[in-house]
Enzyme design. Structure first.
Site, PDB file in Angstrom:
ATOM      1  N   ASN A   8       0.873  -1.169   0.000  1.00 28.01           N
ATOM      2  CA  ASN A   8       0.000   0.000   0.000  1.00 28.01           C
ATOM      3  C   ASN A   8       0.917   1.229   0.000  1.00 28.01           C
ATOM      4  O   ASN A   8       1.486   1.591   1.022  1.00 28.01           O
ATOM      5  CB  ASN A   8      -0.876  -0.037   1.263  1.00 28.01           C
ATOM      6  CG  ASN A   8      -1.926   1.048   1.263  1.00 28.01           C
ATOM      7  OD1 ASN A   8      -1.885   1.972   0.461  1.00 28.01           O
ATOM      8  ND2 ASN A   8      -2.876   0.923   2.177  1.00 28.01           N
ATOM      9  N   ARG A  89      -2.519  -1.947  -3.614  1.00 25.97           N
ATOM     10  CA  ARG A  89      -3.729  -1.148  -3.482  1.00 25.97           C
ATOM     11  C   ARG A  89      -3.666  -0.002  -4.497  1.00 25.97           C
ATOM     12  O   ARG A  89      -2.682   0.730  -4.556  1.00 25.97           O
ATOM     13  CB  ARG A  89      -3.799  -0.584  -2.071  1.00 25.97           C
ATOM     14  CG  ARG A  89      -5.021   0.211  -1.872  1.00 25.97           C
ATOM     15  CD  ARG A  89      -5.120   0.746  -0.488  1.00 25.97           C
ATOM     16  NE  ARG A  89      -6.476   1.213  -0.299  1.00 25.97           N
ATOM     17  CZ  ARG A  89      -6.948   1.638   0.839  1.00 25.97           C
ATOM     18  NH1 ARG A  89      -6.188   1.645   1.888  1.00 25.97           N
ATOM     19  NH2 ARG A  89      -8.191   2.050   0.936  1.00 25.97           N
ATOM     20  N   HIS A 178     -13.194   3.051  -0.831  1.00 23.71           N
ATOM     21  CA  HIS A 178     -13.218   2.053   0.252  1.00 23.71           C
ATOM     22  C   HIS A 178     -13.823   0.748  -0.260  1.00 23.71           C
ATOM     23  O   HIS A 178     -14.331  -0.051   0.529  1.00 23.71           O
ATOM     24  CB  HIS A 178     -14.074   2.518   1.456  1.00 23.71           C
ATOM     25  CG  HIS A 178     -13.488   3.644   2.242  1.00 23.71           C
ATOM     26  ND1 HIS A 178     -14.272   4.606   2.816  1.00 23.71           N
ATOM     27  CD2 HIS A 178     -12.213   3.937   2.578  1.00 23.71           C
ATOM     28  CE1 HIS A 178     -13.500   5.468   3.467  1.00 23.71           C
ATOM     29  NE2 HIS A 178     -12.250   5.087   3.331  1.00 23.71           N
ATOM     30  N   ARG A 237     -12.279  16.001   5.956  1.00 22.11           N
ATOM     31  CA  ARG A 237     -12.989  16.321   4.701  1.00 22.11           C
ATOM     32  C   ARG A 237     -14.408  16.776   4.999  1.00 22.11           C
ATOM     33  O   ARG A 237     -15.057  16.243   5.897  1.00 22.11           O
ATOM     34  CB  ARG A 237     -13.038  15.090   3.782  1.00 22.11           C
ATOM     35  CG  ARG A 237     -11.691  14.663   3.278  1.00 22.11           C
ATOM     36  CD  ARG A 237     -11.817  13.476   2.325  1.00 22.11           C
ATOM     37  NE  ARG A 237     -10.611  12.674   2.403  1.00 22.11           N
ATOM     38  CZ  ARG A 237     -10.599  11.349   2.368  1.00 22.11           C
ATOM     39  NH1 ARG A 237     -11.721  10.666   2.246  1.00 22.11           N
ATOM     40  NH2 ARG A 237      -9.451  10.704   2.449  1.00 22.11           N
ATOM     41  N   GLU A 386      -8.818  -4.743   4.916  1.00 25.63           N
ATOM     42  CA  GLU A 386      -8.539  -4.493   3.496  1.00 25.63           C
ATOM     43  C   GLU A 386      -7.327  -5.296   3.024  1.00 25.63           C
ATOM     44  O   GLU A 386      -7.285  -5.760   1.892  1.00 25.63           O
ATOM     45  CB  GLU A 386      -8.320  -2.988   3.270  1.00 25.63           C
ATOM     46  CG  GLU A 386      -9.631  -2.221   3.379  1.00 25.63           C
ATOM     47  CD  GLU A 386      -9.461  -0.741   3.659  1.00 25.63           C
ATOM     48  OE1 GLU A 386      -9.087  -0.406   4.805  1.00 25.63           O
ATOM     49  OE2 GLU A 386      -9.706   0.064   2.764  1.00 25.63           O
TER      50      GLU A 386
END
Ligand code: ADP
Length: 401
Positions: A8, A89, A178, A237, A386
């Site tokens: 990742n 990823r 996601h 955010r 993940e």
């Protein structure tokens, strides 16, 4: 035993984990930070022992070289031939990728082209892929793409009501993110409920946050959009806001569009409202009675309720389970109880306090149902994973060839 790497990579970081298959046992993992800066450092974890080292990592290639040295010097592998595959990823697959894919020259070119949709993420990810291909030229590499799971969303739900040519010419639409987490949680719930065509509302709420609506076992809607800025109030955010705010604030402040985008991505959400982006810090403020802490908590909670409500209606109320996951909802007992209480009248659900209080950080359990037995819809807490999803997709793709 076969060994697979999961990578990742970020703009200045690279995380790696090496797994043994078919046991899915984690053998070693590590995290390189501040790549490209003189004070770069990395940590490596083996059997619970954590080692920290420092040194100037000029680029991602340096990080990969050190990773290989660590694998060999710690006798995790004797030679690179033992590595059967690498899963990366990747943030954005546009409309091209609805599944994970082996990385060929064409795929890599596509990922480079898609940088326009993921300017903050793709350059680092591409650097990670290229560095791995360079050091392990004979090992197959797989891209596990964060938007892929959402490609089943129907047109009614992915289009924005803007000039149609924005979609035709520039592919402006909802993509969702996601996806690797939402896919992992969907597959987990299919097994738990012993049902393939499940209807779920999955809430992945960490510092980034998104909710997905799963209909008949497939993704039907999700809260993030063209980019991960849309939807819920998040750590830093804004989530969805009136787009006219952008021009208004540009005119008032003299800021340019990049500065405004930076404000919306990095200085908004919980941070914007109460000055803390970490949920725990915000919660401390709220519990101390700080007005902006209370406001931030309420806005965060109510944005989750808003989308659960939307998806409840999109599923005609036929919901097999609501799933709470990621950093905040895997751990925070208070918010979970508050959410269930808010949903209770409409959905006919109530909290099982004993169960809720027993799941999360420092508790006995990490998974379980937190609603009472007579609730019409069970609310589950399930830790997302993940990394394991990237591993499983990588193994599947490499071995199906
Ligand atoms: P991301 O992967 O998007 O960085 P995570 O899923 O790791 O996010 O979640 C990070 C968030 O989870 C932070 O806001 C943090 O405060 C929150 N969090 C982590 N542990 C706990 C905890 N024990 N209680 C409440 N919130 C927690």
């Amino acid at each position: 035993m076969d060994k697979y790497l999961v990578i990742n990579a970020g703009s200045s970081s690279l995380k790696f984990s090496l797994y043994e298959m078919p046991t899915e046992k984690l053998l070693i993992n590590g995290y390189f930070e501040k790549i490209g800066f003189e004070d770069s450092f990395w940590t490596v974890k083996i059997n619970g022992d954590k080692i920290r080292k420092e040194g100037y990592l000029v680029n991602h290639g340096d990080a990969v070289s050190i990773m290989i040295d660590e694998l060999i010097s710690n006798k995790i592998i004797n030679s690179l031939n033992e590595i059967c595959g690498v899963g990366h990823r990747v943030l954005h697959g546009g409309e091209i990728y609805s599944e994970s894919v082996e990385i060929t020259d064409k795929v890599l070119n596509d990922i480079v082209d898609l940088t326009k949709f993921g300017p903050l993420h793709h350059p680092g990810e591409i650097a990670g892929i290229k560095a791995m291909m360079d050091k392990l030229p004979n090992v197959k590499q797989v891209a596990v793409i964060d938007t892929a799971f959402h490609q089943t969303i129907p047109r009614d739900n992915y289009m924005y009501a803007v000039p149609y040519e924005w979609y035709l010419k520039y592919k402006v639409r909802k993509y969702g993110f996601h996806g690797t987490s939402h896919k992992y949680l969907t597959e987990y719930m299919k097994r738990e409920l012993n049902k393939d065509n499940v209807n779920l509302i999955i809430c992945h709420v960490g510092s980034g946050a998104s909710i997905s609506c799963i209909k008949d076992g497939k993704c039907y809607n999700t809260t993030m959009g063209l980019t991960p800025l849309d939807g819920l109030v998040m750590g830093t955010r804004s989530g969805s806001i009136d787009p006219s705010i952008l021009k208004y604030v540009m005119d008032e402040t003299g800021k340019d569009i990049d500065e405004i985008m930076d404000d919306l991505n990095k200085k908004s959400g919980l941070l914007g409202i109460c000055g803390k982006n970490d949920f725990r810090d915000m919660l401390t403020m709220k519990l101390d009675g700080d007005e902006n802490g209370i406001l931030a908590y309420n806005m965060f909670r109510d944005s989750i309720i808003k989308y659960i409500g939307e998806y409840y209606f999109q599923l005609d109320g036929l919901v097999d389970a609501i799933v709470f996951s990621a950093g905040v909802l895997e751990n925070n007992i208070l918010l979970r109880e508050d959410l269930v209480n808010k949903l209770s009248k409409v959905m006919g659900i109530s909290i099982d306090r004993d169960s809720n209080n027993n799941i999360g950080f420092g508790c006995e359990l990490d998974t379980g149902v937190i609603t009472s037995k007579d609730s019409r819809i069970p609310v589950w807490v399930v830790p997302t994973n993940e990394e394991i999803m990237i591993l499983r997709d990588t193994v599947k793709i490499i071995n199906n060839k």
